[in-house]
Design an enzyme around this catalytic site. Structure first.
Site, PDB file in Angstrom:
ATOM      1  N   ASP A  91      -0.213  -3.915  -3.386  1.00  0.00           N
ATOM      2  CA  ASP A  91      -1.001  -4.848  -2.588  1.00  0.00           C
ATOM      3  C   ASP A  91      -0.842  -4.628  -1.081  1.00  0.00           C
ATOM      4  O   ASP A  91       0.169  -5.017  -0.504  1.00  0.00           O
ATOM      5  CB  ASP A  91      -0.608  -6.276  -2.969  1.00  0.00           C
ATOM      6  N   ASP A 318      -7.964  -3.673   1.558  1.00  0.00           N
ATOM      7  CA  ASP A 318      -7.012  -4.357   0.675  1.00  0.00           C
ATOM      8  C   ASP A 318      -7.019  -3.760  -0.731  1.00  0.00           C
ATOM      9  O   ASP A 318      -8.029  -3.822  -1.435  1.00  0.00           O
ATOM     10  CB  ASP A 318      -7.382  -5.854   0.625  1.00  0.00           C
TER      11      ASP A 318
END
Ligand SMILES: *[C@@H]1O[C@H](CO)[C@@H](O)[C@H](O)[C@H]1NC(C)=O
Ligand SMILES: *[C@@H]1O[C@H](CO)[C@@H](O)[C@H](O)[C@H]1NC(C)=O
Ligand SMILES: *[C@@H]1O[C@H](CO)[C@@H](O)[C@H](O)[C@H]1NC(C)=O
Ligand SMILES: *[C@@H]1O[C@H](CO)[C@@H](O)[C@H](O)[C@H]1NC(C)=O
Ligand SMILES: *[C@@H]1O[C@H](CO)[C@@H](O)[C@H](O)[C@H]1NC(C)=O
Ligand SMILES: *[C@@H]1O[C@H](CO)[C@@H](O)[C@H](O)[C@H]1NC(C)=O
Length: 451
Positions: A91, A318
């Site tokens: 992440d 992201d």
């Protein structure tokens, strides 16, 4: 995944928007998986130290979340002495490394080979909880009003509560332990003192349920001080790269997460400047300056893409978000241009697919889909624009047999909103996040090669 603004800033409008954003996304992820979209990946963790005389590459096999139909990519981290394997979501949109923890000292209470076995701190001789007075404890969002006594050892551990944008949270004890990484040249290497969250409570759609299926925690790779890449930067340089392989390939190919210099990177990389946002220091912002569809530049005011003085707007890259989110009115402009250029019949897919534009490609051998291209601000003394032209499969998603949908979601242009380049859009590229030089590199060459 978007780390909550609350964890890093004080802006008041943002938590709500994040909440909206994340629930929207998770909804999409959940619906997509029920529409039989599978997002498999094999990842390998690689570390290469900076000392030139002893270059080593660390490789550890990664299991994909494909079978669970999750839109996340996973990496395996070995924590503790002896090492316990943990499957974590990769992440770039959050900082904390954390794993679900079990307070059990019974090693047989769950199978040691169970891939979803939580971390057992009592079974690690090197596990060390941080004291609440430890300066490092200030780097994590604390549990409010929890008593912290300088001299008592009981109840004095550093208790954290890390919140994601949709209100999901991970809370427990901020601790350190040894990480074992697999080096191709030097064999297994131990990295002392990795700081991570030992989570006794985690809940919410981001960290449980279908979106999280197959994971025991999160490997935060954001720009903040507690992220994996930042913690390892003294040794390896504050730089990492990864490839996210095409989720439609079967069997899913192996790709790599590399901390430090990519050992066999080609020079074909395009670079764009990474922009820091003091309001949300976790995120990797890029400066999108134009978008074109089939070579025609869309009329979108540059201010639509801009990161304003309050820290709103901008575009984030992201790996923990599945679909791409585009701020209005840029989204509508892209949608209209796509619709104009498509020469295929529109389809109304069965079920509740949350997309605005779907086409029927039944019987069409090679459907012609419009080319989407993002122009980004260049980097370095030449300032050449960096152009990102993903293949159509990165933004036209198969939702059912014979139906492809534009897999982009709109976000309102209200205060606090921003655009996100999600992991489907990133597929098939090698991405290099270089914090030392504040730039993001990307190339379509480099995913097929082992480091
Ligand atoms: C290291 O890599 C080897 C070969 O790929 C593998 O057999 C072994 O399980 C790995 N060990 C760890 C701790 O990842
Ligand atoms: C450990 O767990 C196993 C399996 O749940 C159980 O049979 C055993 O009694 C437990 N041992 C102790 C000492 O609690
Ligand atoms: C952590 O924060 C969440 C939401 O922000 C809250 O629901 C939860 O109760 C908190 N947990 C602790 C241990 O403070
Ligand atoms: C983004 O790029 C544009 C065009 O080059 C430039 O005018 C603007 O200042 C850049 N924004 C940031 C935040 O660097
Ligand atoms: C796609 O077109 C075919 C005929 O060409 C039709 O049978 C099918 O129902 C259409 N599918 C959708 C989802 O519209
Ligand atoms: C670099 O490019 C050469 C020639 O195109 C290719 O053979 C090699 O595999 C590439 N290396 C990487 C890491 O992509």
């Amino acid at each position: 995944m978007a780390a909550a603004a609350a964890a890093s800033s004080t802006s008041s409008s943002q938590p709500f928007l994040y909440l909206l954003l994340r629930s929207l996304l998770l909804l999409v992820a959940a619906r997509l998986s029920s529409a039989s979209l599978k997002l498999p990946l094999h990842h390998t963790l690689t570390l290469s130290p900076t000392y030139p005389q002893r270059p080593a590459t660390v490789v550890s096999p990664v299991v994909s979340g494909a079978s669970a139909g999750t839109g996340q990519y996973f990496v395996t981290l070995h924590l503790g002495s002896p090492p316990q394997p943990l499957h974590l979501v990769v992440d770039t949109g959050s900082d904390l490394i954390w794993a679900r923890c079990s307070s059990s000292s019974n090693s047989s209470s769950s199978s040691p080979v169970d891939p979803l076995r939580p971390f057992h701190p009592l079974l690690s001789s090197s596990f060390c909880p941080l004291h609440c007075y430890d300066p490092l404890c200030r780097l994590v969002p604390r549990v409010p009003h929890f008593p912290c006594h300088r001299h008592t050892r009981i109840h004095s551990a550093c208790r954290y509560n890390y919140t994601y944008g949709d209100g999901s949270f991970s809370s427990g004890i901020f601790a350190s332990d040894i990480t074992t990484v697999n080096t191709t040249r030097n064999g297994l290497a131990k990295l002392p003192l990795l700081h991570f969250g030992c989570a006794f409570h985690s809940s919410g759609p981001s960290v449980s349920g279908p979106a999280f299926h197959g994971a025991q925690g999160v490997l935060g790779l954001g720009r903040g001080p507690i992220s994996f890449s930042t913690q390892l930067h003294r040794r390896f340089g504050n730089k990492f790269s990864y490839c996210l392989m095409d989720f439609t390939l079967s069997p899913p190919p192996t790709s790599f997460l590399i901390i430090g210099n990519h050992p066999s990177k080609n020079s074909t990389m395009a670079f764009t400047k990474l922009i820091a946002n003091p309001a949300l220091p976790t995120f990797y912002y890029v400066n999108v300056t134009s978008v074109s569809v089939d070579g025609v530049k869309l009329h979108i005011d540059p201010s639509v893409w801009a990161l304003d003085e309050t820290g709103s707007g901008g575009t984030v890259v992201d790996s923990g978000t599945t679909l791409t989110l585009i701020i209005e009115p840029a989204y509508s402009a892209i949608l209209a241009a796509m619709r104009r250029r498509l020469e295929l019949p529109e389809a109304s897919p069965s079920g509740q697919v949350p997309f605005d534009l779907c086409v029927n490609v039944t019987g069409v051998r090679r459907p012609r889909l419009p080319r989407l291209r993002f122009g980004m601000e260049g980097e370095g003394w030449m300032r050449r624009k960096a152009t990102f032209s993903p293949p159509a499969r990165n933004y036209f998603i198969d939702t059912e047999e014979g139906v492809k949908c534009l897999g982009i979601q709109p976000v309102g242009d209200g205060g606090g909103a921003f655009s996100v380049i999600g992991n489907v859009m990133q597929q098939g590229y090698l991405w290099e996040f270089d914090n030392d030089r504040s730039r993001l590199g990307f190339t379509r060459r480099g995913c097929a090669v082992s480091p």
